[in-house]
Design an enzyme around this catalytic site. Structure first.
Site, mmCIF file in Angstrom:
data_model
loop_
_atom_site.group_PDB
_atom_site.id
_atom_site.type_symbol
_atom_site.label_atom_id
_atom_site.label_comp_id
_atom_site.label_asym_id
_atom_site.label_seq_id
_atom_site.Cartn_x
_atom_site.Cartn_y
_atom_site.Cartn_z
ATOM 1 C CD GLU A 244 1.483 -4.988 6.073
ATOM 2 O OE1 GLU A 244 2.247 -5.903 6.465
ATOM 3 O OE2 GLU A 244 0.825 -5.074 5.029
ATOM 4 N N GLY B 35 0.576 -4.900 1.012
ATOM 5 C CA GLY B 35 -0.568 -5.036 0.101
ATOM 6 C C GLY B 35 -0.249 -5.858 -1.137
ATOM 7 C CD GLU C 284 -2.231 -7.193 3.204
ATOM 8 O OE1 GLU C 284 -1.908 -6.106 2.663
ATOM 9 O OE2 GLU C 284 -2.744 -7.262 4.319
ATOM 10 C CB ALA D 162 -0.894 -0.030 1.227
HETATM 11 N N1 CAA Z 1 4.500 3.160 -1.021
HETATM 12 C C1 CAA Z 1 4.849 4.285 -1.658
HETATM 13 N N2 CAA Z 1 5.950 4.400 -2.436
HETATM 14 C C2 CAA Z 1 6.730 3.292 -2.535
HETATM 15 C C3 CAA Z 1 6.420 2.091 -1.881
HETATM 16 C C4 CAA Z 1 5.240 2.051 -1.100
HETATM 17 N N3 CAA Z 1 4.837 0.932 -0.468
HETATM 18 N N4 CAA Z 1 7.397 1.202 -2.146
HETATM 19 C C5 CAA Z 1 8.269 1.826 -2.951
HETATM 20 N N5 CAA Z 1 7.875 3.085 -3.194
HETATM 21 C C6 CAA Z 1 8.543 4.115 -4.008
HETATM 22 C C7 CAA Z 1 9.722 4.723 -3.251
HETATM 23 O O1 CAA Z 1 9.303 5.748 -2.382
HETATM 24 C C8 CAA Z 1 10.551 5.239 -4.400
HETATM 25 O O2 CAA Z 1 9.991 6.443 -4.863
HETATM 26 P P1 CAA Z 1 10.957 7.690 -5.259
HETATM 27 O O3 CAA Z 1 11.761 7.170 -6.436
HETATM 28 O O4 CAA Z 1 9.985 8.748 -5.629
HETATM 29 O O5 CAA Z 1 11.810 7.958 -4.070
HETATM 30 C C9 CAA Z 1 10.327 4.196 -5.490
HETATM 31 O O6 CAA Z 1 9.126 3.517 -5.144
HETATM 32 C C10 CAA Z 1 11.435 3.170 -5.568
HETATM 33 O O7 CAA Z 1 11.602 2.610 -4.288
HETATM 34 P P2 CAA Z 1 13.015 2.545 -3.531
HETATM 35 O O8 CAA Z 1 13.909 3.658 -3.963
HETATM 36 O O9 CAA Z 1 12.744 2.429 -2.065
HETATM 37 O O10 CAA Z 1 13.598 1.172 -4.122
HETATM 38 P P3 CAA Z 1 14.603 0.181 -3.426
HETATM 39 O O11 CAA Z 1 14.998 -0.798 -4.463
HETATM 40 O O12 CAA Z 1 15.674 0.912 -2.702
HETATM 41 O O13 CAA Z 1 13.714 -0.587 -2.305
HETATM 42 C C11 CAA Z 1 11.792 -1.716 -1.464
HETATM 43 C C12 CAA Z 1 12.658 -1.393 -2.703
HETATM 44 C C13 CAA Z 1 12.594 -2.620 -0.504
HETATM 45 C C14 CAA Z 1 10.569 -2.468 -1.944
HETATM 46 C C15 CAA Z 1 11.399 -0.418 -0.753
HETATM 47 O O14 CAA Z 1 10.859 0.487 -1.713
HETATM 48 C C16 CAA Z 1 10.394 -0.604 0.336
HETATM 49 O O15 CAA Z 1 10.742 -1.049 1.417
HETATM 50 N N6 CAA Z 1 9.131 -0.262 0.059
HETATM 51 C C17 CAA Z 1 8.081 -0.330 1.042
HETATM 52 C C18 CAA Z 1 7.622 -1.765 1.245
HETATM 53 C C19 CAA Z 1 6.571 -1.836 2.325
HETATM 54 O O16 CAA Z 1 6.834 -1.561 3.473
HETATM 55 N N7 CAA Z 1 5.342 -2.241 1.947
HETATM 56 C C20 CAA Z 1 4.248 -2.368 2.871
HETATM 57 C C21 CAA Z 1 3.423 -1.139 2.890
HETATM 58 S S1 CAA Z 1 2.218 -1.163 4.172
HETATM 59 C C22 CAA Z 1 0.896 -1.997 3.537
HETATM 60 O O17 CAA Z 1 0.940 -2.554 2.456
HETATM 61 C C23 CAA Z 1 -0.329 -1.965 4.400
HETATM 62 C C24 CAA Z 1 -1.451 -2.818 4.000
HETATM 63 O O18 CAA Z 1 -1.483 -4.005 4.199
HETATM 64 C C25 CAA Z 1 -2.646 -2.206 3.464
#
Ligand code: CAA
Length: 257
Positions: A131, A108, A111, A63
């Site tokens: 999360e 998400g 999921e 998400a």
């Molecule tokens: N939400 C918003 N933006 C996201 C995102 C997310 N979940 N995951 C990645 N992005 C964006 C980053 O902010 C980045 O944007 P910018 O280029 O504008 O800075 C772009 O995608 C590329 O990401 P990274 O630079 O971080 O890429 P990376 O290769 O260094 O890392 C990653 C990849 C490990 C997947 C890392 O992006 C990450 O940890 N993302 C978040 C993963 C996460 O925690 N997901 C769970 C969300 S909570 C949820 O999903 C709740 C639910 O159940 C409803």
């Protein structure tokens, strides 16, 4: 512009979450687009779906954290309800859905893959529910479907510890059915989808219904359901043609129902 693309390839539909610059993260707009694409699938012409993410790096990285960072509890509740409604719609589609998990499937994203019938993964796929590390619970069905899919103990470990797992571990615990080199994943998913699409459509749909409904019932109710779904296949042209052909020792006609 839609964040979700749809392509029809004969009897197979390919759904692609297309927000590559944010690793296909799901915000309310992407969820709305996904729901619209799912609603528009022509179920008379489509026998199986493949669901994937745009680009080489992510299926769906979760998400949208930026969008969630300013949500109030009421907005968080509405976002969770929106995601759950869309994913349940995918799960309840009468036709099978294969997730082609081509990279990160976090939060998400994990999921979303869990709402599909079958998961195939690329070698670079990473699954997890991060999360609790973000101060929230999984909100799009992860607390429910992960435990049902890989077992309670392992699901709790992944969720409580915010621990990701790579493709080999996902294969070992039954989260995914198979792992492929990234460049072979889509071909493998389409091959499986076409194989499913080549079987009797009513029988495939009734089988999906039997497995999914049965899992929510006690075993006595579930085995009583099976004869009803089994019976609904008798009298279809597909059943008659296929069984007659078997008895006459010849290849049967293509399935049509
Ligand atoms: N939400 C918003 N933006 C996201 C995102 C997310 N979940 N995951 C990645 N992005 C964006 C980053 O902010 C980045 O944007 P910018 O280029 O504008 O800075 C772009 O995608 C590329 O990401 P990274 O630079 O971080 O890429 P990376 O290769 O260094 O890392 C990653 C990849 C490990 C997947 C890392 O992006 C990450 O940890 N993302 C978040 C993963 C996460 O925690 N997901 C769970 C969300 S909570 C949820 O999903 C709740 C639910 O159940 C409803």
């Amino acid at each position: 512009m839609s964040f979700v693309k749809y392509e029809q390839k004969d009897f197979v539909g390919v759904v692609t979450i297309d927000r590559e610059k944010a690793l296909n993260a799901l915000n309310p707009e992407v969820l709305k687009d996904l729901e619209a694409v799912i609603d528009a699938v022509d179920l008379d012409k489509t026998r199986c779906l493949v669901l994937t993410g745009a680009g080489q790096k992510a299926f769906v990285a979760g998400a949208d954290i930026g969008a969630m960072s300013t949500m109030t509890p009421d907005e968080g509740r509405a976002f969770s309800a929106q995601g759950n409604a869309v994913f349940r719609k995918i799960e309840k589609l009468p036709i099978p859905v294969i997730a082609a998990v081509n990279g990160f499937a976090l939060g998400g994203g994990c999921e979303l893959s869990l709402s599909c019938d079958i998961r195939l993964a690329s070698e670079n796929a990473v699954f997890g529910q991060p999360e609790t590390g973000l101060g929230i619970t999984p909100g799009f069905g992860g607390t429910q479907r992960l435990a049902r899919t890989i077992g309670v103990g392992k699901a709790k470990e992944l969720i409580y510890a915010s621990r990701n797992m790579k493709a080999p571990e996902a294969l070992a615990c039954g989260l995914v059915n198979a792992v492929y080199p990234a460049e072979e994943l889509m071909d493998a998913a389409l091959k499986l989808a076409n194989r499913i699409a080549g079987n009797a459509p009513i029988a495939v749909r009734q089988s999906k219904k039997a497995v999914n409904m049965g899992l929510q019932m006690d075993i006595d109710t579930a085995v009583a359901l099976e004869p009803e779904l089994f019976a609904a296949c008798f009298g279809t042209q597909d059943q008659q043609n296929a069984m007659t052909a078997f008895c006459e020792k010849r290849k049967h006609d293509p399935f049509i129902n």
